[in-house]
Design an enzyme around this catalytic site. Structure first.
Site, PDB file in Angstrom:
ATOM      1  N   ALA A 173      -4.741  -8.562   4.493  1.00 37.01           N
ATOM      2  CA  ALA A 173      -5.424  -7.865   3.394  1.00 37.01           C
ATOM      3  C   ALA A 173      -4.753  -8.181   2.055  1.00 37.01           C
ATOM      4  O   ALA A 173      -5.439  -8.438   1.054  1.00 37.01           O
ATOM      5  CB  ALA A 173      -5.431  -6.364   3.649  1.00 37.01           C
ATOM      6  N   GLY A 181       0.279  -7.391  10.702  1.00 32.85           N
ATOM      7  CA  GLY A 181      -0.586  -8.552  10.491  1.00 32.85           C
ATOM      8  C   GLY A 181      -1.784  -8.223   9.615  1.00 32.85           C
ATOM      9  O   GLY A 181      -2.177  -9.020   8.753  1.00 32.85           O
ATOM     10  N   CYS A 182      -2.351  -7.054   9.810  1.00 36.21           N
ATOM     11  CA  CYS A 182      -3.532  -6.661   9.036  1.00 36.21           C
ATOM     12  C   CYS A 182      -3.173  -6.412   7.580  1.00 36.21           C
ATOM     13  O   CYS A 182      -3.948  -6.745   6.675  1.00 36.21           O
ATOM     14  CB  CYS A 182      -4.182  -5.436   9.658  1.00 36.21           C
ATOM     15  SG  CYS A 182      -4.763  -5.763  11.337  1.00 36.21           S
ATOM     16  N   THR A 183      -2.002  -5.853   7.341  1.00 33.82           N
ATOM     17  CA  THR A 183      -1.539  -5.641   5.974  1.00 33.82           C
ATOM     18  C   THR A 183      -1.264  -6.986   5.301  1.00 33.82           C
ATOM     19  O   THR A 183      -1.663  -7.206   4.147  1.00 33.82           O
ATOM     20  CB  THR A 183      -0.279  -4.749   5.957  1.00 33.82           C
ATOM     21  OG1 THR A 183      -0.609  -3.495   6.571  1.00 33.82           O
ATOM     22  CG2 THR A 183       0.214  -4.508   4.544  1.00 33.82           C
ATOM     23  N   LYS A 186      -6.548  -3.288  12.779  1.00 27.70           N
ATOM     24  CA  LYS A 186      -6.163  -1.912  12.467  1.00 27.70           C
ATOM     25  C   LYS A 186      -5.474  -1.822  11.111  1.00 27.70           C
ATOM     26  O   LYS A 186      -4.588  -2.610  10.813  1.00 27.70           O
ATOM     27  CB  LYS A 186      -5.208  -1.415  13.568  1.00 27.70           C
ATOM     28  CG  LYS A 186      -4.846   0.022  13.507  1.00 27.70           C
ATOM     29  CD  LYS A 186      -5.609   0.785  14.562  1.00 27.70           C
ATOM     30  CE  LYS A 186      -5.271   2.258  14.544  1.00 27.70           C
ATOM     31  NZ  LYS A 186      -6.234   3.079  13.891  1.00 27.70           N
TER      32      LYS A 186
END
Length: 178
Positions: free
Chosen positions: A73, A68-70, A63
């Site tokens: 990325a 974690g995704c930030t 998401k």
């Protein structure tokens, strides 16, 4: 005490849902990479065939704007020149829509496409779709696809911060044997 028991039960339910969520099979090393044709955050159609002749790092994440995704990325962003110098491109995939991806990419200055896999078809074809408490999400998996379109490396449930470094090391290794 009732709140603690309720939270514990919710945690157990979430863990059961994660384990029992159905996902198609992961592609294996040597297998032809599943085709995809999906719009990115800029409204550009991205296809696997666009990367023919190049190495491709295809990473799935749950998401936009989650911690974690930030982290993942931004780690790919910070290492993008090392990856590009190895002749590889990076493409992120989640089940978020294009406008969410556009905001995420703009806010964090992400220099690579984010595929808006709203129906989960790409995630499903790469064995990376899951359902958690009724919501479809992508699993945090990464695939290195070689210049001929075959799966060269599979990473499952990756560490968001370490994955780009692992990918760079493996691209060096794979290219020396390819």
């Amino acid at each position: 005490m009732k709140i603690a028991v309720a939270l514990f039960m919710l945690l157990i339910l979430a863990m059961w849902a994660m384990r029992s969520a159905s996902a198609s099979e992961l592609p294996t090393v040597g297998q032809k990479a599943p085709e995809f044709s999906v719009m990115d955050q800029n409204g550009k159609l991205q296809k696997l065939s666009d990367y023919q002749g190049k190495w491709l790092v295809l990473y799935f994440y749950p998401k936009d704007e989650t911690p974690g995704c930030t982290t993942e990325a931004c780690a790919y962003r910070d290492d993008i020149h090392k990856i590009q110098n190895l002749g590889a491109a990076v493409v992120g995939v989640s089940i978020d829509d294009a406008s969410s991806h556009a905001e995420f990419a703009d806010k964090h200055h992400l220099p690579f496409p984010l595929l808006a896999d709203k129906e989960g078809t790409v995630a499903r074809s790469y064995g990376s779709e899951r359902t958690l408490l009724g919501y479809k999400l992508a699993r945090r998996n990464t695939f290195i696809i070689d210049p001929t379109g075959r799966i060269a490396k599979v990473y499952v449930n990756v560490d968001a911060e370490a994955n780009p470094r692992e990918v760079i090391a493996d691209l060096h290794r794979l290219q020396s044997t390819h």
